[in-house]
Design a protein around this motif. Structure first.
Motif, PDB file in Angstrom:
ATOM      1  N   LEU A 266     -25.485  76.364  11.437  1.00  0.00           N
ATOM      2  CA  LEU A 266     -26.452  75.960  12.454  1.00  0.00           C
ATOM      3  C   LEU A 266     -26.135  74.532  12.872  1.00  0.00           C
ATOM      4  N   ARG A 267     -25.787  74.364  14.137  1.00  0.00           N
ATOM      5  CA  ARG A 267     -25.522  73.021  14.681  1.00  0.00           C
ATOM      6  C   ARG A 267     -26.653  72.642  15.630  1.00  0.00           C
ATOM      7  N   VAL A 268     -27.111  71.418  15.516  1.00  0.00           N
ATOM      8  CA  VAL A 268     -28.133  70.903  16.411  1.00  0.00           C
ATOM      9  C   VAL A 268     -27.576  69.652  17.089  1.00  0.00           C
ATOM     10  N   TYR A 269     -27.405  69.748  18.402  1.00  0.00           N
ATOM     11  CA  TYR A 269     -26.871  68.636  19.180  1.00  0.00           C
ATOM     12  C   TYR A 269     -28.018  67.782  19.735  1.00  0.00           C
ATOM     13  N   SER A 270     -27.967  66.495  19.457  1.00  0.00           N
ATOM     14  CA  SER A 270     -28.887  65.547  20.089  1.00  0.00           C
ATOM     15  C   SER A 270     -28.223  65.041  21.358  1.00  0.00           C
ATOM     16  N   LEU A 271     -28.927  65.170  22.461  1.00  0.00           N
ATOM     17  CA  LEU A 271     -28.374  64.835  23.775  1.00  0.00           C
ATOM     18  C   LEU A 271     -29.243  63.778  24.455  1.00  0.00           C
ATOM     19  N   THR A 272     -28.612  62.971  25.290  1.00  0.00           N
ATOM     20  CA  THR A 272     -29.333  61.900  25.983  1.00  0.00           C
ATOM     21  C   THR A 272     -29.697  62.277  27.411  1.00  0.00           C
ATOM     22  N   ASN A 273     -28.849  63.051  28.050  1.00  0.00           N
ATOM     23  CA  ASN A 273     -29.062  63.335  29.469  1.00  0.00           C
ATOM     24  C   ASN A 273     -28.463  64.689  29.847  1.00  0.00           C
ATOM     25  N   ALA A 274     -28.676  65.059  31.106  1.00  0.00           N
ATOM     26  CA  ALA A 274     -28.207  66.359  31.595  1.00  0.00           C
ATOM     27  C   ALA A 274     -26.688  66.438  31.652  1.00  0.00           C
ATOM     28  N   ILE A 275     -26.023  65.302  31.820  1.00  0.00           N
ATOM     29  CA  ILE A 275     -24.553  65.291  31.858  1.00  0.00           C
ATOM     30  C   ILE A 275     -23.997  65.731  30.502  1.00  0.00           C
ATOM     31  N   GLN A 276     -24.556  65.172  29.431  1.00  0.00           N
ATOM     32  CA  GLN A 276     -24.130  65.577  28.096  1.00  0.00           C
ATOM     33  C   GLN A 276     -24.434  67.049  27.847  1.00  0.00           C
ATOM     34  N   GLN A 277     -25.608  67.480  28.261  1.00  0.00           N
ATOM     35  CA  GLN A 277     -25.968  68.874  28.036  1.00  0.00           C
ATOM     36  C   GLN A 277     -24.994  69.812  28.724  1.00  0.00           C
ATOM     37  N   LYS A 278     -24.630  69.505  29.963  1.00  0.00           N
ATOM     38  CA  LYS A 278     -23.681  70.361  30.690  1.00  0.00           C
ATOM     39  C   LYS A 278     -22.320  70.373  29.995  1.00  0.00           C
ATOM     40  N   LEU A 279     -21.877  69.221  29.518  1.00  0.00           N
ATOM     41  CA  LEU A 279     -20.581  69.138  28.874  1.00  0.00           C
ATOM     42  C   LEU A 279     -20.541  69.988  27.595  1.00  0.00           C
ATOM     43  N   VAL A 280     -21.593  69.896  26.791  1.00  0.00           N
ATOM     44  CA  VAL A 280     -21.642  70.667  25.548  1.00  0.00           C
ATOM     45  C   VAL A 280     -21.791  72.155  25.843  1.00  0.00           C
ATOM     46  N   GLU A 281     -22.651  72.490  26.813  1.00  0.00           N
ATOM     47  CA  GLU A 281     -22.826  73.909  27.144  1.00  0.00           C
ATOM     48  C   GLU A 281     -21.546  74.505  27.715  1.00  0.00           C
ATOM     49  N   ASP A 282     -20.840  73.773  28.574  1.00  0.00           N
ATOM     50  CA  ASP A 282     -19.576  74.270  29.124  1.00  0.00           C
ATOM     51  C   ASP A 282     -18.558  74.485  28.009  1.00  0.00           C
ATOM     52  N   TYR A 283     -18.580  73.592  27.019  1.00  0.00           N
ATOM     53  CA  TYR A 283     -17.671  73.736  25.879  1.00  0.00           C
ATOM     54  C   TYR A 283     -17.912  75.060  25.165  1.00  0.00           C
ATOM     55  N   TRP A 284     -19.161  75.365  24.882  1.00  0.00           N
ATOM     56  CA  TRP A 284     -19.454  76.606  24.160  1.00  0.00           C
ATOM     57  C   TRP A 284     -19.199  77.826  25.036  1.00  0.00           C
ATOM     58  N   LYS A 285     -19.588  77.764  26.269  1.00  0.00           N
ATOM     59  CA  LYS A 285     -19.458  78.930  27.163  1.00  0.00           C
ATOM     60  C   LYS A 285     -17.991  79.246  27.466  1.00  0.00           C
ATOM     61  N   ASP A 286     -17.204  78.222  27.771  1.00  0.00           N
ATOM     62  CA  ASP A 286     -15.850  78.449  28.277  1.00  0.00           C
ATOM     63  C   ASP A 286     -14.755  78.338  27.229  1.00  0.00           C
ATOM     64  N   ALA A 287     -15.012  77.607  26.143  1.00  0.00           N
ATOM     65  CA  ALA A 287     -13.954  77.361  25.159  1.00  0.00           C
ATOM     66  C   ALA A 287     -14.279  77.928  23.781  1.00  0.00           C
ATOM     67  N   ALA A 288     -15.379  77.475  23.184  1.00  0.00           N
ATOM     68  CA  ALA A 288     -15.637  77.804  21.777  1.00  0.00           C
ATOM     69  C   ALA A 288     -15.992  79.269  21.554  1.00  0.00           C
ATOM     70  N   ILE A 289     -16.922  79.803  22.351  1.00  0.00           N
ATOM     71  CA  ILE A 289     -17.335  81.200  22.138  1.00  0.00           C
ATOM     72  C   ILE A 289     -16.165  82.169  22.332  1.00  0.00           C
ATOM     73  N   PRO A 290     -15.405  82.077  23.440  1.00  0.00           N
ATOM     74  CA  PRO A 290     -14.276  83.005  23.581  1.00  0.00           C
ATOM     75  C   PRO A 290     -13.252  82.879  22.450  1.00  0.00           C
ATOM     76  N   ALA A 291     -12.956  81.644  22.034  1.00  0.00           N
ATOM     77  CA  ALA A 291     -11.960  81.443  20.980  1.00  0.00           C
ATOM     78  C   ALA A 291     -12.456  81.988  19.648  1.00  0.00           C
ATOM     79  N   MET A 292     -13.710  81.721  19.301  1.00  0.00           N
ATOM     80  CA  MET A 292     -14.256  82.204  18.038  1.00  0.00           C
ATOM     81  C   MET A 292     -14.401  83.716  18.025  1.00  0.00           C
TER      82      MET A 292
END
Length: 263
Positions: free
Chosen positions: A39-65
């Motif tokens: 279980l990972r919990v990301y602390s984010l400051t703004n919407a830019i960070q949220q988009k970057l982390v979400e794009d990482y999981w959607k486009d890179a991490a989930i498909p690879a895993m």
């Protein structure tokens, strides 16, 4: 007669000695191995960070895993965040060895490294997130595998029970595994996703589990039904299972799955 009896006894002893270990091994083999969850919990400051982390999981991490045998990855935002939402990521592993293999393989996966580059190489002046809190959990024996609900719209409740000591924590887990508490949740329609004991992480000793509902009204109705359930009343009335002895803090977080979440 004595010789005949001796031979018969010796044969039976030999057969028993060979059969019992085989039966024991067969019984052990029939018990499905427990999964592990990160279980990972990301602390984010703004919407830019949220988009970057979400794009990482959607486009890179989930498909690879997924390519590496991870069946389900859940990505959730808070239902009612007080500030920029935290991002919750639940990752299912078949075993500790699987967890290790996936971690090693990602470092060598060039496709993953390329697609994850913006996230992995975010500069200190513009970090992808403020911090990650991560914990590793072992699935309960009575629910050794994650059960992902259907794709219909649902809300999720992530609950953690902290105990004052390790013996108390094990006793609370015993209630779920051996006394039928997990079965009550299933019978009442909570559609539980997982139960896990935290083996590495913060606030130990604790256990964490996730249940789901159609909406907040359904959540209230389900918990009311649970509190008045005869079987639950019977279990919780046993003095050694009193919450005052086993649980000293409960946290509840309401979550909403992202559009690409696999849970």
């Amino acid at each position: 007669m004595k010789r005949r009896s001796f031979i018969k006894s010796s044969v039976l002893t030999g057969v028993t000695a060979s059969i019992l270990p085989a039966m024991s091994h067969a019984k052990e083999a029939s018990i499905p191995p427990a999964e592990y969850y990160e279980l990972r919990v990301y602390s984010l400051t703004n919407a830019i960070q949220q988009k970057l982390v979400e794009d990482y999981w959607k486009d890179a991490a989930i498909p690879a895993m997924n390519r590496l045998g991870v069946k389900h990855i859940g990505v959730f935002t808070e239902m009612n965040p007080a500030r920029q939402t935290q991002l919750y990521v639940l990752i299912q592993y078949n075993s500790l060895a699987h967890y290790s293999n996936v971690t090693d393989a990602l470092e060598k996966d060039q496709s993953y490294q390329t697609k994850a580059s913006l996230y992995l190489n975010a500069p200190a002046t513009a970090p992808a997130y403020e911090r990650i809190e991560s914990s590793l959990m072992k699935a309960f024996a009575h629910m050794p595998h994650l059960e992902a609900p259907g794709k219909e719209a649902r809300i999720f409740e992530l609950r953690q029970y902290q105990s004052a000591g390790e013996a108390a924590g094990k006793k609370k887990i015993e209630m779920f595994n051996d006394e039928g508490e997990i079965d009550i949740f299933k019978r009442l329609g909570f559609a539980p996703v997982f139960w896990g004991e935290t083996v590495i992480g913060a606030q130990r000793p604790n256990l964490t589990y996730m249940v789901t509902f159609d909406d907040m009204e359904a959540k209230a109705a389900h918990w009311k039904a649970f509190g008045s359930d005869p079987q639950w009343k019977k279990i919780s009335s046993v003095p050694e299972y009193a919450d005052a002895l086993l649980v000293n803090k409960i946290t509840s977080t309401m979550l909403v799955p992202t559009a690409y979440s696999q849970i």
